[in-house]
Write an enzyme that holds these catalytic residues in place. Structure first.
Site, PDB file in Angstrom:
ATOM      1  N   CYS A  47      -0.677  -0.226   0.655  1.00  0.00           N
ATOM      2  CA  CYS A  47      -1.192  -1.507   1.247  1.00  0.00           C
ATOM      3  C   CYS A  47      -1.536  -2.518   0.348  1.00  0.00           C
ATOM      4  CB  CYS A  47      -2.380  -1.342   2.015  1.00  0.00           C
ATOM      5  SG  CYS A  47      -3.236  -2.970   2.865  1.00  0.00           S
ATOM      6  N   SER A  49      -4.007  -4.360  -0.449  1.00  0.00           N
ATOM      7  CA  SER A  49      -5.362  -4.157  -0.634  1.00  0.00           C
ATOM      8  C   SER A  49      -5.310  -2.976  -1.815  1.00  0.00           C
ATOM      9  CB  SER A  49      -6.390  -3.553   0.456  1.00  0.00           C
ATOM     10  OG  SER A  49      -6.263  -4.542   1.430  1.00  0.00           O
ATOM     11  N   HIS A  52      -4.588  -5.152  -4.990  1.00  0.00           N
ATOM     12  CA  HIS A  52      -5.761  -5.679  -5.376  1.00  0.00           C
ATOM     13  C   HIS A  52      -6.667  -5.026  -6.368  1.00  0.00           C
ATOM     14  CE1 HIS A  52      -4.703  -8.830  -2.438  1.00  0.00           C
ATOM     15  NE2 HIS A  52      -5.255  -8.541  -1.514  1.00  0.00           N
ATOM     16  N   HIS A  68      -5.814   4.151   1.058  1.00  0.00           N
ATOM     17  CA  HIS A  68      -6.783   4.130   1.921  1.00  0.00           C
ATOM     18  C   HIS A  68      -6.072   3.965   3.449  1.00  0.00           C
ATOM     19  CE1 HIS A  68      -5.512   0.150   1.375  1.00  0.00           C
ATOM     20  NE2 HIS A  68      -5.921  -0.176   2.641  1.00  0.00           N
ATOM     21  N   CYS A 176      -4.625   1.416   8.294  1.00  0.00           N
ATOM     22  CA  CYS A 176      -4.937   0.169   7.957  1.00  0.00           C
ATOM     23  C   CYS A 176      -3.766  -0.833   8.607  1.00  0.00           C
ATOM     24  CB  CYS A 176      -4.760   0.069   6.374  1.00  0.00           C
ATOM     25  SG  CYS A 176      -5.451  -1.518   5.920  1.00  0.00           S
TER      26      CYS A 176
HETATM   27  P1  PAD Z   1       2.105  -8.635   1.834  1.00  0.00           P
HETATM   28  O1  PAD Z   1       1.776  -8.900   0.351  1.00  0.00           O
HETATM   29  O2  PAD Z   1       2.921  -7.777   2.309  1.00  0.00           O
HETATM   30  O3  PAD Z   1       2.274  -9.588   2.737  1.00  0.00           O
HETATM   31  C1  PAD Z   1       1.783 -11.064   2.308  1.00  0.00           C
HETATM   32  C2  PAD Z   1       2.922 -12.136   2.842  1.00  0.00           C
HETATM   33  O4  PAD Z   1       2.442 -13.477   2.422  1.00  0.00           O
HETATM   34  C3  PAD Z   1       4.219 -12.139   1.987  1.00  0.00           C
HETATM   35  O5  PAD Z   1       5.295 -12.126   2.932  1.00  0.00           O
HETATM   36  C4  PAD Z   1       4.486 -13.261   1.023  1.00  0.00           C
HETATM   37  O6  PAD Z   1       5.564 -13.796   0.826  1.00  0.00           O
HETATM   38  C5  PAD Z   1       3.604 -14.070   1.822  1.00  0.00           C
HETATM   39  N1  PAD Z   1       3.048 -15.210   1.040  1.00  0.00           N
HETATM   40  C6  PAD Z   1       2.468 -15.270  -0.229  1.00  0.00           C
HETATM   41  N2  PAD Z   1       1.910 -16.518  -0.785  1.00  0.00           N
HETATM   42  C7  PAD Z   1       2.152 -17.427   0.239  1.00  0.00           C
HETATM   43  C8  PAD Z   1       2.075 -18.647   0.589  1.00  0.00           C
HETATM   44  N3  PAD Z   1       1.446 -19.383  -0.539  1.00  0.00           N
HETATM   45  N4  PAD Z   1       2.419 -19.248   1.660  1.00  0.00           N
HETATM   46  C9  PAD Z   1       2.719 -18.433   2.645  1.00  0.00           C
HETATM   47  N5  PAD Z   1       3.107 -17.316   2.557  1.00  0.00           N
HETATM   48  C10 PAD Z   1       2.978 -16.680   1.391  1.00  0.00           C
HETATM   49  O7  PAD Z   1       0.428  -8.116   2.265  1.00  0.00           O
HETATM   50  P2  PAD Z   1       0.042  -7.323   3.524  1.00  0.00           P
HETATM   51  O8  PAD Z   1       0.684  -7.660   4.707  1.00  0.00           O
HETATM   52  O9  PAD Z   1      -0.026  -5.769   3.075  1.00  0.00           O
HETATM   53  O10 PAD Z   1      -1.493  -7.634   3.395  1.00  0.00           O
HETATM   54  C11 PAD Z   1      -1.951  -9.196   3.789  1.00  0.00           C
HETATM   55  C12 PAD Z   1      -3.239  -9.406   3.175  1.00  0.00           C
HETATM   56  O11 PAD Z   1      -4.164  -8.806   4.459  1.00  0.00           O
HETATM   57  C13 PAD Z   1      -3.655  -8.963   2.154  1.00  0.00           C
HETATM   58  O12 PAD Z   1      -4.567 -10.050   1.258  1.00  0.00           O
HETATM   59  C14 PAD Z   1      -4.363  -7.708   2.303  1.00  0.00           C
HETATM   60  O13 PAD Z   1      -5.437  -7.267   1.269  1.00  0.00           O
HETATM   61  C15 PAD Z   1      -5.108  -8.010   3.651  1.00  0.00           C
HETATM   62  C16 PAD Z   1      -5.557  -7.065   4.389  1.00  0.00           C
HETATM   63  N6  PAD Z   1      -6.837  -7.122   5.046  1.00  0.00           N
HETATM   64  C17 PAD Z   1      -7.231  -6.151   5.877  1.00  0.00           C
HETATM   65  C18 PAD Z   1      -8.602  -6.396   6.533  1.00  0.00           C
HETATM   66  O14 PAD Z   1      -9.008  -5.283   6.781  1.00  0.00           O
HETATM   67  N7  PAD Z   1      -9.150  -7.491   6.591  1.00  0.00           N
HETATM   68  C19 PAD Z   1      -6.657  -4.878   5.890  1.00  0.00           C
HETATM   69  C20 PAD Z   1      -5.397  -4.640   5.076  1.00  0.00           C
HETATM   70  C21 PAD Z   1      -5.104  -5.547   4.337  1.00  0.00           C
HETATM   71 ZN    ZN Z   2      -5.149  -1.707   3.749  1.00  0.00          ZN
END
Ligand code: PAD
Ligand code: ZN
Ligand code: ZN
Length: 397
Positions: A47, A49, A52, A68, A176
């Site tokens: 993921c 995260s 990160h 995770h 997740c």
């Molecule tokens: P990912 O990196 O697969 O997707 C992110 C998308 O954003 C990609 O398709 C990028 O092309 C796009 N992107 C990047 N920059 C820009 C921009 N400036 N404008 C528009 N689009 C853009 O990530 P993911 O889907 O695995 O996760 C997304 C976020 O969610 C990430 O920050 C992650 O840490 C977070 C997350 N949060 C939780 C929670 O519990 N809140 C859980 C899991 C993941």
């Molecule tokens: Zn996650």
């Protein structure tokens, strides 16, 4: 030979330093103490995260075993464990549910006080100690789960029993990405029938938000991403249109407001950037819009908006794990998956052997989400051939 009560030596991906590749190491995993569970991980997703952690934007003590989003089988249990037993299929929960704290008793909230999501992360189990050692050094846990290891130990309230027939290489995403995105739409925003939604970021989590918006009956779902390769999949999942901020000279929030009669009903930031969090807020209608932060922002940066943007009636919120109470909800979501209420296939780009973890992270950075499997092993004579195994050999001490 039973491994219960013994130290297990197995394979894990250890991160010794930020911005460095994972190192596949032999680690020792201590047996579970009281109210703990040792799990044999079968499959683990990668993921954003986790990335990160690698990039240092989610500060974690090092060395660490990250990961995770996984599924596995209980190997052994500590004293007093009642909700799972050896042989059960399970999903580790990076947001625990102790069932006793104020938040667990709150009807809406889900961030149990036993979580390890403060900054910096503590990197231990609940009793403050660790169960992993590598090259003689203790290794930190990650979010109480540490799934980039063949075996891991978690607290009992950080694991949920799931259907014995579940395909673990798929349902690991319920640990997740899927749940976070889907819940952000149906549970946190509470998307309504006939509404208009905007989803910023079309990675695995963003696509899951789209699935949730669609199930909730949204009439229009506008996908926003700078990577146009993401549009086809987003449309397949239910986006009615997709746009890239790079195709416009004016701010993307202005474009979306014009497309949606003054602003969308629900918007989601699923990237983890401050500028897109503000754009997502501002593209929601100033008097009735609801904007949800899902993306994890970098380090200690602060957001800044004029109070008027909220005074007019907008709602700005966020949630971890889609607002779901984990131990209660994960088994139900797995049951929904088994009953074909949703598919997880579109969220998985590749299934790779665990040893290819660094390749999996490179793929994530190029926009592809992978699941790592411990059941794919290198053929002894043909390094390019990977075979499915029923069991992974481990050394017991
Ligand atoms: P990912 O990196 O697969 O997707 C992110 C998308 O954003 C990609 O398709 C990028 O092309 C796009 N992107 C990047 N920059 C820009 C921009 N400036 N404008 C528009 N689009 C853009 O990530 P993911 O889907 O695995 O996760 C997304 C976020 O969610 C990430 O920050 C992650 O840490 C977070 C997350 N949060 C939780 C929670 O519990 N809140 C859980 C899991 C993941
Ligand atoms: Zn996650
Ligand atoms: Zn609790």
């Amino acid at each position: 030979m039973s491994t219960a009560g013994k130290v297990i030596k197995c394979k894990a991906a250890v991160l010794w330093d930020i911005k460095k590749p994972f190192s596949i190491e032999e680690v020792e995993v201590a047996p579970p103490k009281a109210h703990e569970v040792r799990i044999k991980i079968v499959a683990t997703g990668i993921c954003r995260s986790d990335d990160h952690v690698v990039q240092g934007t989610l500060p974690t003590p090092l060395p660490v075993i990250a990961g995770h989003e996984a599924a596995g089988i209980v190997e052994s249990i500590g004293e007093g464990v009642t909700t799972v037993k050896p042989g059960d299929k399970v999903i580790p929960l990076f947001t625990p549910q102790c069932g006793k704290c104020r938040i667990c008793k709150h009807p809406e909230s889900n961030l149990c006080v036993k979580n390890d999501l403060q900054s910096p992360l503590q990197g231990t189990l609940q009793d403050g100690s660790r169960r992993f050692t590598c090259r003689g050094k203790p290794v930190y846990h990650f979010l109480g789960t540490s799934t980039f290891s063949q075996y891991t130990v978690v607290d009992e309230f950080s694991v949920a029993k799931i259907d014995a027939a579940s395909p673990l290489e798929k349902v690991c995403l319920i640990g997740c990405g899927f749940t976070t995105g889907y819940g952000s739409a149906v549970k946190v925003a509470k998307v309504t029938q006939g509404s208009t939604c905007a989803v910023f970021g079309l990675g695995g989590v963003g696509l899951s938000v789209i699935m949730g918006c669609k199930v909730a009956g949204a009439a229009r779902i506008i996908g926003v991403d700078i990577n146009r390769d993401k549009f086809a999949k987003a449309k397949e999942m239910g986006a009615t249109e997709c746009i890239s901020p790079q195709d416009y000279t004016k701010p993307i929030e202005e474009v979306i407001k014009e497309m949606s009669d003054g602003g969308v009903d629900f918007s989601f930031e699923v990237i983890g950037r401050l500028d897109t969090m503000v754009s997502a807020l501002l593209c929601s209608h100033d008097s009735c819009g609801v904007s949800v932060i899902v993306g994890v922002p970098p380090g200690s940066e602060q957001l800044s908006v004029h109070p008027f943007e909220l005074l007019t009636g907008r709602t700005w919120k966020g949630a971890i794990f889609g607002g779901y109470k984990s131990k209660d909800s994960v088994p139900k979501l797995v049951a929904d998956f088994m009953n074909k209420k949703f598919s997880l296939d579109p969220l998985i780009s590749n299934v790779l052997p665990f040893e290819k973890i660094n390749e999996g992270f490179d793929l994530l950075r190029s926009g592809k989400r992978s699941v790592l499997s411990f059941f794919l092993c290198m053929h002894p004579y043909h390094p390019n051939i990977w075979e499915r195994l029923d069991a992974v050999p481990v050394t017991v001490f």
